[in-house]
Design a protein around this motif. Structure first.
Motif, mmCIF file in Angstrom:
data_model
loop_
_atom_site.group_PDB
_atom_site.id
_atom_site.type_symbol
_atom_site.label_atom_id
_atom_site.label_comp_id
_atom_site.label_asym_id
_atom_site.label_seq_id
_atom_site.Cartn_x
_atom_site.Cartn_y
_atom_site.Cartn_z
ATOM 1 N N ILE A 186 46.727 37.954 36.750
ATOM 2 C CA ILE A 186 45.958 39.203 36.925
ATOM 3 C C ILE A 186 46.123 39.014 38.600
ATOM 4 O O ILE A 186 46.031 38.163 39.130
ATOM 5 C CB ILE A 186 44.768 39.065 36.866
ATOM 6 N N THR A 187 46.462 40.328 39.489
ATOM 7 C CA THR A 187 46.730 40.289 40.647
ATOM 8 C C THR A 187 45.830 41.338 41.288
ATOM 9 O O THR A 187 46.128 41.575 42.518
ATOM 10 C CB THR A 187 48.144 40.502 41.286
ATOM 11 N N SER A 188 45.012 41.894 40.791
ATOM 12 C CA SER A 188 44.123 43.044 41.462
ATOM 13 C C SER A 188 43.263 42.226 42.587
ATOM 14 O O SER A 188 43.018 41.162 42.440
ATOM 15 C CB SER A 188 43.229 43.619 40.306
ATOM 16 N N SER B 106 40.179 42.580 42.944
ATOM 17 C CA SER B 106 38.791 41.948 42.499
ATOM 18 C C SER B 106 38.977 40.827 41.944
ATOM 19 O O SER B 106 38.119 40.038 42.016
ATOM 20 C CB SER B 106 38.055 43.027 41.827
ATOM 21 N N TYR B 107 40.209 40.355 41.081
ATOM 22 C CA TYR B 107 40.460 39.315 40.651
ATOM 23 C C TYR B 107 40.527 38.366 41.401
ATOM 24 O O TYR B 107 40.190 37.022 41.536
ATOM 25 C CB TYR B 107 41.551 39.322 39.558
ATOM 26 N N GLN B 108 41.370 38.545 42.806
ATOM 27 C CA GLN B 108 41.803 37.548 43.647
ATOM 28 C C GLN B 108 40.374 37.026 44.288
ATOM 29 O O GLN B 108 40.267 36.126 44.756
ATOM 30 C CB GLN B 108 42.646 38.135 44.696
ATOM 31 N N ARG C 128 32.208 45.131 38.203
ATOM 32 C CA ARG C 128 32.101 46.403 38.981
ATOM 33 C C ARG C 128 30.713 46.830 39.130
ATOM 34 O O ARG C 128 30.640 47.541 40.201
ATOM 35 C CB ARG C 128 32.769 47.253 37.884
#
Length: 105
Positions: A2-4, A6-8, A51
């Motif tokens: 995952i590279t979004s 928010s994930y980072q 979120r």
């Protein structure tokens, strides 16, 4: 992977606070493994609700409060389990008593 964004941000937060939160939880639990479990579960819940939590002004304070509350819950659960086990030990002791066996027969 995952590279979004928010994930980072979540990943960076996890790595920057994990050890500190584990030490904090261990102060309540006196058990390294249980402290790690509490912190990991807290981060899982954080990701599940990330979120909804975007607007929190101080995420570090939020995490420390969550870890504190989850540690207290873990202590309550542990104490309830220990109390239940003591009850079973008492029942086992009574059932092994020869006089108790004579009464049952």
């Amino acid at each position: 992977m995952i590279t979004s964004p928010s994930y980072q941000a979540y990943n960076e937060l996890f790595h920057s606070l994990y050890s500190e939160l584990c030490n904090y939880a261990n102060g309540f639990l006196n058990d390294d493994a249980a402290a790690e479990d509490v912190v990991q579960e807290t981060f899982i819940r954080l990701w599940q609700k990330h979120r909804e939590l975007i607007g929190i002004p101080n995420i570090k304070a939020y995490l420390f409060r969550a870890v504190r509350n989850n540690s207290i819950s873990a202590l309550r659960k542990r104490n309830a389990e220990e109390a239940g086990n003591k009850g079973f030990e008492w029942l086992a002791d009574v059932s092994e008593d020869p006089e108790a066996q004579e009464i049952q027969e």
